[in-house]
Motif scaffolding. Structure first.
Motif, PDB file in Angstrom:
ATOM      1  N   MET A   1       0.912  -1.289  -0.092  1.00 12.55           N
ATOM      2  CA  MET A   1      -0.096  -0.058  -0.220  1.00 12.55           C
ATOM      3  C   MET A   1       0.865   1.247  -0.017  1.00 12.55           C
ATOM      4  SD  MET A   1      -3.093  -1.307   0.327  1.00 12.55           S
ATOM      5  CE  MET A   1      -4.265  -0.365   1.007  1.00 12.55           C
ATOM      6  N   THR A   2       1.835   1.017   0.939  1.00 18.35           N
ATOM      7  CA  THR A   2       2.891   2.395   0.746  1.00 18.35           C
ATOM      8  C   THR A   2       3.383   2.770  -0.539  1.00 18.35           C
ATOM      9  OG1 THR A   2       3.311   1.441   3.070  1.00 18.35           O
ATOM     10  CG2 THR A   2       4.646   3.378   2.245  1.00 18.35           C
ATOM     11  N   GLN A   3       3.831   1.618  -1.088  1.00 25.39           N
ATOM     12  CA  GLN A   3       4.411   1.658  -2.493  1.00 25.39           C
ATOM     13  C   GLN A   3       3.278   2.398  -3.401  1.00 25.39           C
ATOM     14  OE1 GLN A   3       5.888  -2.206  -3.358  1.00 25.39           O
ATOM     15  NE2 GLN A   3       7.584  -1.497  -4.231  1.00 25.39           N
TER      16      GLN A   3
ATOM     17  N   PHE B   1      -4.881   6.780   0.994  1.00 24.76           N
ATOM     18  CA  PHE B   1      -3.907   5.913   1.197  1.00 24.76           C
ATOM     19  C   PHE B   1      -4.289   4.585   0.368  1.00 24.76           C
ATOM     20  CE2 PHE B   1      -1.047   2.979   3.076  1.00 24.76           C
ATOM     21  CZ  PHE B   1       0.398   3.693   3.124  1.00 24.76           C
ATOM     22  N   TYR B   2      -5.686   3.935   0.736  1.00 31.46           N
ATOM     23  CA  TYR B   2      -5.970   3.060   0.161  1.00 31.46           C
ATOM     24  C   TYR B   2      -6.547   3.068  -1.345  1.00 31.46           C
ATOM     25  CZ  TYR B   2      -9.994  -0.007  -0.954  1.00 31.46           C
ATOM     26  OH  TYR B   2     -10.851  -1.174  -1.593  1.00 31.46           O
TER      27      TYR B   2
ATOM     28  N   ARG C   1      -9.703  -5.648   2.892  1.00 27.28           N
ATOM     29  CA  ARG C   1      -9.904  -6.039   4.233  1.00 27.28           C
ATOM     30  C   ARG C   1      -8.828  -5.077   5.148  1.00 27.28           C
ATOM     31  NH1 ARG C   1     -13.075  -8.189   1.935  1.00 27.28           N
ATOM     32  NH2 ARG C   1     -13.985  -6.405   3.128  1.00 27.28           N
ATOM     33  N   TRP C   2      -7.873  -4.902   4.778  1.00 18.63           N
ATOM     34  CA  TRP C   2      -6.951  -3.767   5.423  1.00 18.63           C
ATOM     35  C   TRP C   2      -7.634  -2.542   5.867  1.00 18.63           C
ATOM     36  CZ3 TRP C   2      -5.257   1.271   4.230  1.00 18.63           C
ATOM     37  CH2 TRP C   2      -4.139   1.523   4.841  1.00 18.63           C
ATOM     38  N   LEU C   3      -8.283  -1.981   4.744  1.00 20.08           N
ATOM     39  CA  LEU C   3      -9.027  -0.801   4.964  1.00 20.08           C
ATOM     40  C   LEU C   3     -10.032  -0.865   5.907  1.00 20.08           C
ATOM     41  CD1 LEU C   3      -9.901   2.443   3.599  1.00 20.08           C
ATOM     42  CD2 LEU C   3     -11.615   0.754   2.537  1.00 20.08           C
ATOM     43  N   ALA C   4     -10.837  -1.854   5.761  1.00 19.33           N
ATOM     44  CA  ALA C   4     -12.084  -2.246   6.770  1.00 19.33           C
ATOM     45  C   ALA C   4     -11.732  -2.197   8.052  1.00 19.33           C
ATOM     46  CB  ALA C   4     -12.765  -3.484   6.370  1.00 19.33           C
ATOM     47  N   VAL C   5     -10.336  -3.213   8.299  1.00 19.48           N
ATOM     48  CA  VAL C   5      -9.992  -3.171   9.444  1.00 19.48           C
ATOM     49  C   VAL C   5      -9.523  -1.500  10.277  1.00 19.48           C
ATOM     50  CG1 VAL C   5      -8.123  -3.965  11.350  1.00 19.48           C
ATOM     51  CG2 VAL C   5      -9.274  -5.452   9.320  1.00 19.48           C
ATOM     52  N   ARG C   6      -8.726  -0.852   9.511  1.00 17.78           N
ATOM     53  CA  ARG C   6      -8.624   0.291   9.879  1.00 17.78           C
ATOM     54  C   ARG C   6      -9.741   1.199  10.183  1.00 17.78           C
ATOM     55  NH1 ARG C   6      -5.342  -2.522   9.416  1.00 17.78           N
ATOM     56  NH2 ARG C   6      -3.270  -2.810   8.744  1.00 17.78           N
TER      57      ARG C   6
END
Length: 1521
Positions: free
Chosen positions: A228-230, A1122-1123, A1187-1192
């Motif tokens: 994601m950072t990349q 970011f996402y 999923r990454w987004l949803a958790v955050r």
């Protein structure tokens, strides 16, 4: 002895004490509770988990991890913990021995704990041996242990402060050491160990970090942050994507599904076969004796018997994906139970606010509990979704793989039942439907469970009044069911329309050249728009239904609440609606809302999936080619290479036989010619030998491997070299020989990158002759025992044909030792063959050598005498047949589309002499300096990068219309205002004072509440309608402009753009605009207003939250940006890598018979698998990113809940219970809304890309206007057919040199002119210039004195006629193929058919003129298609006719008839013929000889022969002088 006695000998230490634990400002647990329960909980946890976990590890070995520092530390600290526990035990024994009496608990608990620590150490080592890098089970154990120890820790400190005398120094010391060691162990458990030895990871260049991530990183999806950072720093590219894990790759996944499906089919077949089909049992036994890849092809299904059951694809899928389903079931179940904890805690919080005497810590306790519960819910839900999406991804892989494998083995009859478009749809649309269902499928049991639980808690709260709400819900069910049924019927109609439209589009794109030459674009545009119109009608109906269902969804929960509250307060005056009752009920109603909304969606999703499942099942159950219809094993003692005994063959089971009474035996190494009229069954005979036809009776055997050259060359979209080598290894010297023998040398010199030049789809940048020779070279290169050649010499010039015959096929050719079966129309080759088969109407009427047949004086001999004079070679000339040297540059080849974007005829004058340097000698075809770039032709679908531009949204809004767009947003706003007002009203109502157990104004409160609800409903219905109608308007507008733009593009555009990309725009992207974007806009606006409403309510209740909302908002915004940066790019990469899957599949379907003949199925299956995996590589990170987004985000939401609850607890003295209830019940909703909002905004961005891609083609170059009113010629123009060309020049691209230079000549009306010349002379370029397929670089062409550059393209092209080299037909009636504008009467059509010698054939068809031509005209032979093209020309009968090698694919007799027809029917017309067979132009008025783009000779044939110039030399080569 009870627990009290167990903890202390005198019973002074009770197990539980409420006054000490709850009703106190400073709570604490009893000593006994701490020593028993808090010690035993972790022990019980580990003892329960250990056996199951060991079993799991035993079955899932991931390799062996070497002992590392981390592992040593875990082990050492584990032993230390064990020592401390035992120290406690020994201390107790020591105390006993010194006379102090010790309670049993001090012996039992430490002993138990010590043994547990040993088990933990054992597990740590066992995990290492089995390759576990990070363990959730152990992390859970250490976490529980630390939490339990922390409570005791606080208690011990309080005890030490308050009761100093009771402190045991030794026990305190061991306990504090124990706590410290536990903390260390917890930290160690969070870390991840090194990789196992020999793991896949080590070999991989870019492994997926998931498998080596720690447990915490896995549950929070932290491991994808790197990617994601990349993606945030720069747009992601192909190389950033990780490799797929072995479990997700096609190879394994597809095999599992295919195995399960075969098992299902076998279950159905066993009983059937014994009863109905004894033949099949024999075949099955025969098949079982073979090993290897036959398994895959044994999915045979017997025709449906009287009550035949169908094999179930659903069961096969359950079999394959069942275990994943179970795991997701567990996660979902735990999540559903936790959902109901929220309202219960809310109840306690409201009671806490009411009861001012309750200690403050209880409020904080509830708040923390609420927060932890929400966080746990988040993690479970996201894990559940992750499992579902992963399963969906594997499901898609397996379906695509299974369909692909099946497509390679279905019979021709089955293949005709579904068009290419439909089969591609199975892969794209139907597979996607099933994937979409995967996330919902658990709702089938989860929704009823949630409803039942909600009702149970509501009953607890409001008693029987709940039944009123239930009644409303029950009433809603049939309404929803009815709508689901309706939607299903519309859905089916929609799919059908879409299939038809894509099928038509596919053909339009494939036959684009013909549409342009005939100026038929408008007719086909109308046909497409007609289908589109009916599609939009259905879409509108679906939109209205959606509006009604949205209305019921949004209003159902409100109606349920209203009816319940109304009944509750009206039944009994003493029933008071206070805050706790109202808001806990509301929270429960909100929970109810979700399953009630989801059920209709799940039902419709299941309905769609069942339709798709049926389509897939039907396709996978199609009949297959029987592997054993041709015996490939050599018959011992037989010298024959090919044998057919009493053969009778048809194209499908029910059809009458196309070939009958066939008896042939061909000795090894023989050369056999098969001759006969158009449609006499020559191609069918070869198909029968390949096993492509249904063998009704007889026996066929073919000895050894087979190579096949089809009549219409099948060329892959790959480099020329890859097309020839066809998956074998490249042997340089042999490759050189093959290329040389197949006369490809001159072409390699013209192609921009030699044999590294990329050939476009279906070989668009090769001429017919080149395709045919590449196809032949492929067969020759693979060195098989038997060669089946279906008229490979028809598309090439006479002298090249001779060269190929001599060098490849003939008695002295490269293949002299092989068995060759050659279908041919060329009589000159017949004297050199060993055996001639004469076919008439599917039977072999004569058979024998050339001499034998001549002596017999049969039909064949007669035929020969008539036509041989024209073509018979004089014997003495055989000796000086053109050598390969003369061949340089004289074959009908054509260079790549880089020079000429057109595939007919021969092409551009690139001065081949320039390249004839050392290159030729070394035989290296890669021109120096011509890198692979030069040979690139097709443009891959490009992924656009960066943010979706606002202009795209603007385009979409414009397509809807401004008024509608504004109205929709306004109505949304109204709806949410009403909703907020009704809930605020409810909180005021609950705060009404209670006098004598009743509230006043109840009826007024209820009435206003109901009214507010009603206005909500009206607003919802209105905005649903406006958004849906807007969507339909937009999709109509966008599709229409795209279609128009594509049809207006010049030919060069279609050669650069793979048809896969274009079809993708018309299917996938259009589907997105039709059905996905409107619903996403609805959800997006809905969740946006929801979130705003939540924030407003929380701020009204506890203004202090204003401090927290902005930072959380910022965090939220940052996470979202970011996402979106990565997610959008991943979606683009995924959609770009999807096109190659379909274009490869398309290509495979077209060349299935060639792939089967060469036995290359496995290689193509591998290639397809690789492309699918490549596509999933982009898809997988995008689901994890979600999923990454949803958790955050849910964490942000949970923080808002925490804040709302905390401030409510702090400010409880100044707040009324009603406001607290309102605020927290809204806060509980905010997580879901936030989650939805980001998902929808990113979905919106990713899907709006479809609009961007559809608009893409409005900016590409267009050809000249179709009609120019000012210069439109008179109706009868051209009247004379007089052509004058002045100083004409032509180039294919700006940066290339002229292909035609300074051409000037005049043709009088009614002249017949032949155009001849060697390869690259520019023959076809001239016709392309005449039709303005390519615009001139200089000079002009005048027809009847009118400069054609001033005319509209349609005005020009509809007034001159061409019979092109490739006969293209479209699926539709025969009549439509002849006259798409319905401009002529039936009589005229029949007349043209009669003149084209098709009348008898068409009269014999059951539907005559309405005979349905299949896709590409496959149900007519190539010769018949050529005649249909002639009939088209006769029907238009314009003054100018251009023939482009039009008679290459017909036999001599038909050729003669055609020439006669043209001479008689077009007597007054000007005829230009690009000639291959010089004998066709020998009686023309004049002949134009081109060389290197310039005119060398132009005179009557007789004068040219007398001149002894270029024409004379060519005539000599063809044996005409």
């Amino acid at each position: 002895m009870g627990l009290d006695g167990f903890c202390s000998l005198d019973g002074s230490d009770p197990f539980w004490d409420w006054n000490r634990t709850w009703y106190t400002p400073n709570p604490d647990l009893t000593q006994c509770f701490q020593n028993t329960v808090l010690v035993w909980i972790p022990c019980i946890y580990l003892w329960v988990c250990a056996p199951l976990y060991c079993l799991y590890l035993h079955n899932h070995n991931r390799g062996y991890i070497r002992m590392s520092h981390l592992n040593r530390a875990k082990t050492i600290f584990g032993f230390l913990l064990w020592i401390i526990c035992w120290a406690d035990v020994f201390y107790s024994f020591w105390e006993r021995s010194h006379g102090t009496s010790v309670a049993p608990v001090y012996l039992v608990s430490p002993t138990l704990l010590g043994i547990t620590m040993l088990v933990a150490v054992f597990l740590v080592q066992y995990e290492r041996i089995k390759g576990v890098q990070s363990s959730g089970v152990m992390l859970g154990f250490w976490l529980i242990t630390v939490v339990c120890a922390a409570i005791t820790f606080r208690s011990k400190i309080l005890q030490a402060l308050n009761e100093v005398f009771s402190v045991s120094v030794f026990r305190y010391t061991t306990f504090y050491t124990y706590c410290a060691l536990l903390l260390v162990q917890l930290i160690l458990a969070c870390l991840t160990d090194q990789l196992p030895l020999f793991s896949e990871h080590v070999k991989d260049s870019n492994p997926c970090p998931e498998s080596s991530a720690s447990f915490l990183s896995k549950i929070t999806f932290w491991w994808i942050t790197g990617l994601m950072t990349q993606g945030y720093k720069r747009p992601l590219e192909e190389r950033d994507l990780w490799s797929l894990s072995e479990d997700d790759k096609s190879q394994g996944v597809v095999a599992q599904l295919v195995r399960s499906w075969q098992y299902e089919c076998a279950k159905i077949k066993r009983p059937l076969e014994m009863v109905y089909s004894p033949k099949h049992t024999a075949k099955r036994e025969a098949a079982e004796k073979k090993e290897g890849p036959v398994d895959e092809a044994e999915v045979l299904i017997v025709k449906k018997t009287q009550k035949g059951k169908e094999p179930s694809l659903l069961l096969a899928m359950c079999h394959t994906f069942g275990p994943y389903f179970l795991i997701s079931f567990l996660y979902k179940f735990m999540h559903d139970i936790l959902m109901f904890v929220g309202p219960e805690i809310l109840k306690q919080l409201i009671l806490f606010v009411k009861d001012s005497s309750a200690p403050y810590w209880q409020g904080f306790f509830y708040t923390v509990l609420l927060f932890l519960c929400a966080c746990l819910q988040t993690l479970l839900l996201q894990k559940y979704f992750h499992v579902c999406f992963m399963t969906g991804m594997r499901l898609r892989t397996s379906i695509v793989g299974a369909v692909y494998r099946k497509a390679l083995i279905i019979t021709n009859a089955a293949r005709r039942t579904s068009t290419v478009g439909e089969i591609v749809n199975l892969m794209s649309v139907d597979a996607q439907r099933l994937v979409d269902l995967m996330t919902y499928i658990n709702m089938i049991w989860s929704a009823p469970l949630q409803v039942v639980l909600a009702l149970y808690f509501l009953w607890q709260n409001l008693g029987p009044s709940v039944l009123a709400g239930v009644a409303v819900m029950v009433l809603m069910v049939p309404v929803n069911a009815m709508m689901a049924m309706k939607t299903k019927t519309y859905q089916v109609a929609q799919m059908k329309n879409k299939d038809n439209r894509i099928k038509l589009m596919n053909e339009v794109l494939n036959g684009m050249k013909v549409l342009k030459l005939y100026a038929w674009e408008l007719a086909f545009k109308d046909k497409v728009l007609e289908i589109r119109q009916s599609e939009l009608k259905v879409l509108k109906k679906i939109a209205y239904l959606a509006a009604i269902s949205t209305f019921t969804w949004v209003c159902a929960p409100f109606l349920v609440a209203l009816s319940t509250f109304a009944v509750y307060v009206l039944v009994d005056e003493n029933n008071v609606l206070d805050a706790e009752k109202a808001f806990v009920s509301l929270a429960l109603f909100n929970i109810l809302r979700f399953p009630l909304n989801m059920l209709p969606m799940v039902i419709s999703s299941m309905v769609q999936a069942s339709v798709s499942l049926k389509r897939l099942r039907v396709f996978l159950s199609h009949e297959e080619l029987e592997e054993d219809s041709v015996d490939r094993k050599a018959i011992s003692g037989s010298a024959d290479s090919i044998t057919i005994v009493d053969g009778m063959f048809s194209w499908s089971k029910g059809n009458p036989p196309s070939l009958k009474r066939i008896n042939v035996s061909i000795p090894e190494g023989a050369l056999v010619a098969v001759v006969g009229h158009v449609g006499s069954g020559k191609t069918s005979l070869l198909s029968a030998l390949l096993g492509e036809m249904e063998k009704q009776e007889g026996f066929v055997s073919v000895k050894g491997s087979v190579a096949y050259v089809p009549q219409q060359a099948w060329i892959q979209n790959a480099t020329l070299q890859e097309n020839i080598v066809f998956g074998q290894e490249r042997k340089e010297s042999w490759y050189q020989r093959v290329v040389e023998a197949c006369a490809l040398m001159p072409d390699l010199e013209i192609l921009p990158a030699g044999d590294e030049t990329e050939i476009g789809e279906k070989g668009v940048n090769l001429s017919g002759g080149q395709k045919q020779r590449v196809s032949l070279a492929r067969a020759v290169y693979c060195e098989c025992a038997v060669y089946l050649l279906d008229d490979p010499l028809s598309a090439v010039d006479a002298h090249v044909g001779k060269h190929i015959f001599d060098k490849v096929i003939g008695p002295k050719g490269v293949l002299q030792s092989k068995t060759r079966v050659l279908v041919t129309h060329g009589l000159s080759y017949l004297p050199q063959v060993d055996l001639i088969l004469v076919l008439v109407d599917g039977e072999i009427t004569e058979m024998g050598s050339y001499q034998e047949l001549l002596n017999r004086q049969g039909a064949f001999a007669e035929f020969l005498h008539t036509y041989a004079n024209a073509e018979q070679d004089r014997g003495e000339e055989d000796s000086n047949s053109p050598t390969s040297k003369d061949l340089k540059g004289l074959e009908n080849g054509a260079p790549a589309a880089l020079f000429r974007p057109c595939s007919t005829g021969s092409g551009a004058g690139v001065d081949s002499d320039k390249h004839r340097s050392s290159n030729e000698v070394s035989g290296k075809h890669n021109k120096p300096g011509a890198g692979t770039e030069a040979g690139k032709l097709t443009e891959a679908d490009k992924a656009q990068t960066g943010k979706v531009k606002l202009s795209v949204f603007w385009e979409y809004i414009k397509a809807i219309g401004f008024f509608l767009s504004f109205l929709s947003v306004f109505l949304f706003f109204c709806h949410h205002c009403f909703s907020l007002a009704s809930n605020y009203w409810l909180s005021l109502w609950t705060d009404d004072p209670i006098i004598n157990g009743t509230q006043s104004h109840t009826k007024m409160r209820l009435g206003v509440y109901g009214l507010l609800g009603l206005s909500q409903g009206v607003a919802v219905f209105s905005y649903s309608i406006t958004v849906s109608i807007g969507g339909v308007l937009a999709s109509r507008h966008l599709h229409q402009t795209m279609l128009h733009n594509v049809l207006r593009s010049p030919m060069s555009f279609f050669e650069r753009t793979p048809s896969g990309n274009l079809v993708n725009r018309f299917s996938k992207e259009t589907d997105t605009i039709d059905s996905v974007i409107p619903s996403i806009i609805k959800m997006f606006l809905g969740s946006l207003f929801n979130v705003l409403a939540c924030c407003v309510v929380i701020l009204i209740a506890t203004p202090i939250v204003a401090v927290i909302i902005p930072p959380l908002g910022l965090l939220y915004f940052f996470v979202q940006r970011f996402y979106v940066a990565s997610s959008r790019q991943l979606k683009r990469l995924e959609s770009v890598s999807r096109s190659p899957v379909y274009s490869h599949f398309n290509e495979t379907l077209l060349g299935a018979s060639v792939i089967r003949a060469f036995r290359e199925q496995q290689r193509f299956i591998r290639e397809s698998d690789d492309r699918v995996d490549h596509n999933q590589r982009a898809y997988y990170p995008s689901i994890v990113a979600n999923r990454w987004l949803a958790v955050r985000l849910e964490f942000v939401g949970n923080c808002i809940v925490l804040a709302a609850a905390l401030f409510a607890v702090v400010a409880r003295d100044s707040l009324s219970p009603g406001i607290v209830g309102l605020s927290i019940s809204y806060a509980l909703q905010i997580t879901a809304s936030l989650n939805w909002l980001v998902r929808m905004s990113s979905e919106m961005e990713t899907n709006i890309v479809a609009v961007e891609r559809v608009k893409e083609y409005s900016d590409t170059e267009k050809e000249a206007v179709w009609r120019v009113e000012k210069t439109a010629p008179p109706q009868a123009w051209p009247t004379r057919g007089h052509i004058e060309i002045r100083d004409y020049g032509l180039r294919y691209r700006e940066d290339l040199e002229l292909v035609l230079k300074n051409i000037s000549f005049t043709i009088e009306g009614g002249e017949k002119v032949g155009i001849v010349g060697r390869t690259g002379a520019g023959k076809s370029s001239l016709t392309l210039g005449l039709f303005r397929i390519i615009e001139p670089a200089q000079g002009k062409i005048l027809i009847d004195g009118v400069n054609i550059a001033d005319l509209g393209l349609h005005d020009l092209r509809s007034r001159i006629t061409i019979i092109p080299q490739d006969p293209v037909l479209f699926s539709g009636t025969l009549r439509m193929n002849l006259d798409p504008f319905d401009a002529y009467s039936d009589e005229e059509v029949w007349n043209s058919l009669e003149l084209a010698h098709l009348k008898n054939f068409v009269s014999g068809l059951p539907d005559r003129l309405n005979h349905e031509c299949s896709e590409g005209g496959e149900n007519l032979s190539v010769g018949q298609r050529q005649l249909v093209c002639l009939a088209r020309a006769l029907l238009r009968k314009t003054k100018i006719l251009v023939l482009d090698e039009a008679t290459a694919a017909v036999d001599l007799e038909t050729d003669n008839l055609i020439q006669l027809t043209i001479r008689s029917q077009f007597e007054e017309c000007t005829v230009l013929t690009i000639a291959h067979r010089l004998n066709t132009v020998m009686d023309y008025t004049r002949v134009l000889v081109l060389d290197k783009g310039q005119i060398v000779e132009f005179d009557s044939p007789a004068s040219l022969l007398a001149k002894k110039g270029v024409f004379f030399k060519m005539a000599k080569d063809s044996g005409l002088v």
